[in-house]
Write a protein that holds these residues in place. Structure first.
Motif, PDB file in Angstrom:
ATOM      1  N   VAL A 132       0.855  -1.185   0.000  1.00  9.73           N
ATOM      2  CA  VAL A 132       0.000   0.000   0.000  1.00  9.73           C
ATOM      3  C   VAL A 132       0.891   1.235   0.000  1.00  9.73           C
ATOM      4  O   VAL A 132       1.794   1.350   0.832  1.00  9.73           O
ATOM      5  CB  VAL A 132      -0.929   0.035   1.227  1.00  9.73           C
ATOM      6  N   ILE A 169      -2.035  -1.289  -3.898  1.00  4.62           N
ATOM      7  CA  ILE A 169      -3.086  -0.294  -3.668  1.00  4.62           C
ATOM      8  C   ILE A 169      -2.435   1.060  -3.465  1.00  4.62           C
ATOM      9  O   ILE A 169      -1.512   1.204  -2.668  1.00  4.62           O
ATOM     10  CB  ILE A 169      -3.930  -0.657  -2.430  1.00  4.62           C
ATOM     11  N   THR A 187      -0.982   0.412 -10.468  1.00  6.53           N
ATOM     12  CA  THR A 187      -1.406  -0.448  -9.370  1.00  6.53           C
ATOM     13  C   THR A 187      -2.839  -0.935  -9.579  1.00  6.53           C
ATOM     14  O   THR A 187      -3.538  -0.519 -10.503  1.00  6.53           O
ATOM     15  CB  THR A 187      -1.261   0.276  -8.023  1.00  6.53           C
ATOM     16  N   ASP A 188      -3.298  -1.803  -8.702  1.00  5.42           N
ATOM     17  CA  ASP A 188      -4.598  -2.455  -8.889  1.00  5.42           C
ATOM     18  C   ASP A 188      -5.778  -1.571  -8.511  1.00  5.42           C
ATOM     19  O   ASP A 188      -6.826  -1.631  -9.145  1.00  5.42           O
ATOM     20  CB  ASP A 188      -4.644  -3.747  -8.063  1.00  5.42           C
ATOM     21  N   PHE A 189      -5.609  -0.758  -7.466  1.00  6.25           N
ATOM     22  CA  PHE A 189      -6.693   0.101  -6.991  1.00  6.25           C
ATOM     23  C   PHE A 189      -6.124   1.456  -6.595  1.00  6.25           C
ATOM     24  O   PHE A 189      -5.014   1.539  -6.061  1.00  6.25           O
ATOM     25  CB  PHE A 189      -7.406  -0.522  -5.779  1.00  6.25           C
ATOM     26  N   SER A 234     -10.569   4.339  -8.066  1.00  5.99           N
ATOM     27  CA  SER A 234     -11.543   3.288  -7.756  1.00  5.99           C
ATOM     28  C   SER A 234     -12.669   3.819  -6.881  1.00  5.99           C
ATOM     29  O   SER A 234     -13.797   3.325  -6.941  1.00  5.99           O
ATOM     30  CB  SER A 234     -10.850   2.125  -7.037  1.00  5.99           C
ATOM     31  N   VAL A 247      -9.808   0.840   2.705  1.00  5.81           N
ATOM     32  CA  VAL A 247      -8.616   0.121   2.246  1.00  5.81           C
ATOM     33  C   VAL A 247      -8.416  -1.137   3.088  1.00  5.81           C
ATOM     34  O   VAL A 247      -8.103  -2.211   2.565  1.00  5.81           O
ATOM     35  CB  VAL A 247      -7.372   1.024   2.311  1.00  5.81           C
TER      36      VAL A 247
END
Length: 523
Positions: A132, A169, A187-189, A234, A247
């Motif tokens: 993160v 994240i 990144t993913d989110f 997101s 998160v």
């Protein structure tokens, strides 16, 4: 030196260590923390404390300092060099985190700052645990020149190497401009907070100088802009606390890495619970709108799910939820937004989510109620063919358990793309209200019987008769089941129990992709 002298020397050194750590925590000056709070923002360590379980954070390289000289930096060498790095736990599971410290050089990235992040990313990759980033930085440190830019390159390369291996994240809690914005984009989110988060490649001053457009930072790249218009974010939140709480929630649904499965939880919601409410939620008329989120709530454990990109491409719902304690990814058309059609934005949103779930072995449940792709000159000129193919490619490439459930209607190419049996869904289920066809009955009748209807004494009556015939012969609920394109037509009230049993059966699914370096998706 006597034993007593050695002990006194040890205590002296420990005292010095504690003083240095305290200086690293305080920042360059006491007023820096006050200024951060006056901006409505938390400090880096306050944010880390909110994200992680209490007392779990282990910091590394807190005493790191830059070695740059010149341009005034030789007189400013604060400890930590503007970024806090380390690991801790979220609900007892290891998570790595780095947080820019805006109090030090505005969180700007220099050589030592970047090396700290590189080291942490390498540790997260090696340990197989989520990463993160809490972003609050002013970009590259100008005084360090190309060394700072090279630091970003090292971050980007590691983002790509970790993609699909560990969840990544990005939480935007301040400005993020220029090349720095590409790390979150990889990144993913991406999470953002209204009022304090901005992301853009070129700032308002450059935009005005080049185009003449006058725009504020928030109007150009604020949280709502990216959550609603660009799809970069997101989700957007009103404050840091609620953002970091979500998160934590997301992390609780994700596996640590691509070799593990998402954490299962004991489930008190009965697996065989009947979903009686579904009978009233979905109207029988194909054109009437309803909220697909209520269908999802009725089916999943305790009505709880985590939706991503809820404000962008609202005609498609993408969410993580649990069925009998097991995490699943849900992709669903949303009839209450643009009638649930697939368009460019929805295709991109769905493709990204399907790819993420497949990378981390999260089974997919697709709820279908789609009238087709959105028609229009703009859609065609902007590449609906190419963008729609992204969703098709993502489903075809996915090897996780995949279940399609046709809730009401499924027309044309959009039916195929929404994980039909023909592109590899393991099971296709349907409610008795389903309609699967090339197009709606009225449109089909107007195409097939156009001349006959035009020549009839009563065109309206002739059209109505042909529509009725098309519906009864080619669009009745069991037409697709008779041809094996639907595996079973189920009672809507049994949806939860049927999905849970099917997913349990597919839990050991193994599928091999062809031997190749990688495919060439329509990016």
């Amino acid at each position: 030196m006597t034993v007593l002298d050695q002990r006194l020397d040890a205590h002296t050194r420990l005292g010095e260590l504690e003083r240095l750590r305290a200086r690293a925590h305080e920042g360059p000056e006491p007023q820096a923390t006050e200024r951060q709070h006056a901006r409505g923002k938390l400090t880096a360590r306050e944010r880390v404390a909110l994200l992680l379980d209490e007392g779990s954070f282990t910091e590394i390289e807190s005493l790191r300092r830059h070695r740059a000289t010149g341009f005034g930096l030789e007189h400013k060498r604060p400890y930590s060099d503007g970024v806090v790095t380390g690991w801790g736990t979220v609900e007892g599971r290891t998570v790595f985190v780095y947080a820019h410290d805006f109090r030090i050089f505005g969180g700007a990235l220099g050589e030592a700052h970047a090396e700290k992040i590189h080291k942490l990313m390498d540790l997260a990759f090696a340990a197989g645990a989520p990463l993160v980033s809490l972003n609050d930085g002013a970009g590259a440190r100008i005084q360090e020149g190309v060394s700072a830019l090279a630091g970003y390159g090292g971050i980007f390369r590691r983002n790509v190497a970790a993609s699909g291996v560990i969840p990544q994240i990005s939480v935007m809690l301040g400005p993020c401009a220029g090349g720095a914005a590409y790390s979150p984009a990889l990144t993913d989110f991406v999470f953002m907070v209204r009022g304090i988060s901005q992301m853009f490649i070129t700032g308002p001053d450059v935009v005005q100088a080049v185009t003449g457009e006058k725009v504020s930072q928030n109007e150009l790249g604020g949280a709502d802009v990216h959550a609603q218009l660009s799809g970069v974010a997101s989700a957007a939140y009103d404050d840091e606390e609620s953002c970091l709480l979500d998160v934590r929630h997301l992390l609780s649904l994700l596996p640590a890495n691509n070799h593990e499965t998402a954490p299962a939880l004991p489930c008190e919601d009965p697996a065989d619970r009947r979903c009686d409410g579904l009978l009233d939620l979905v109207p029988a008329e194909p054109s009437r709108a309803y909220d697909m989120r209520r269908v999802i709530e009725e089916v999943v454990d305790d009505g709880d799910f985590f939706e991503v990109h809820s404000a962008w491409a609202a005609n498609l719902v993408c969410a993580l939820a649990r069925l009998d304690g097991q995490v699943v990814g849900v992709v669903a058309n949303q009839p209450s937004a643009v009638a649930g059609v697939l368009n460019i934005e929805a295709s991109e949103k769905g493709a990204r989510f399907v790819q993420f779930c497949d990378a981390f072995s999260i089974p997919l449940v697709t709820l279908v109620d789609v009238p087709g792709f959105l028609p229009g000159v703009d859609q065609e000129h902007e590449g609906i063919i190419r963008h729609g193919a992204k969703l098709l490619y993502a489903y075809c490439n996915a090897t996780v358990p995949r279940i399609q459930l046709i809730v009401r209607k499924a027309y044309g190419g959009a039916y195929i793309v929404m994980d039909s049996r023909s592109i590899g869904a393991d099971l296709s289920l349907a409610w008795p209200s389903n309609e699967i066809a090339v197009m709606g009955a009225e449109g089909a009748a107007n195409v097939i019987f156009r001349r006959e209807i035009a020549a009839a004494e009563d065109p309206d009556a002739a059209r109505a008769q042909r529509i009725k015939e098309y519906e009864s012969e080619l669009m009745h609920p069991y037409y697709a089941a008779e041809r094996g394109l639907v595996d079973e037509v189920i009672d809507p009230r049994d949806t939860r129990s049927v999905l849970i049993r099917a997913l349990a059966m597919l839990r050991g699914k193994h599928a091999d992709l062809p031997a190749r370096k990688h495919g060439n998706p329509p990016v």
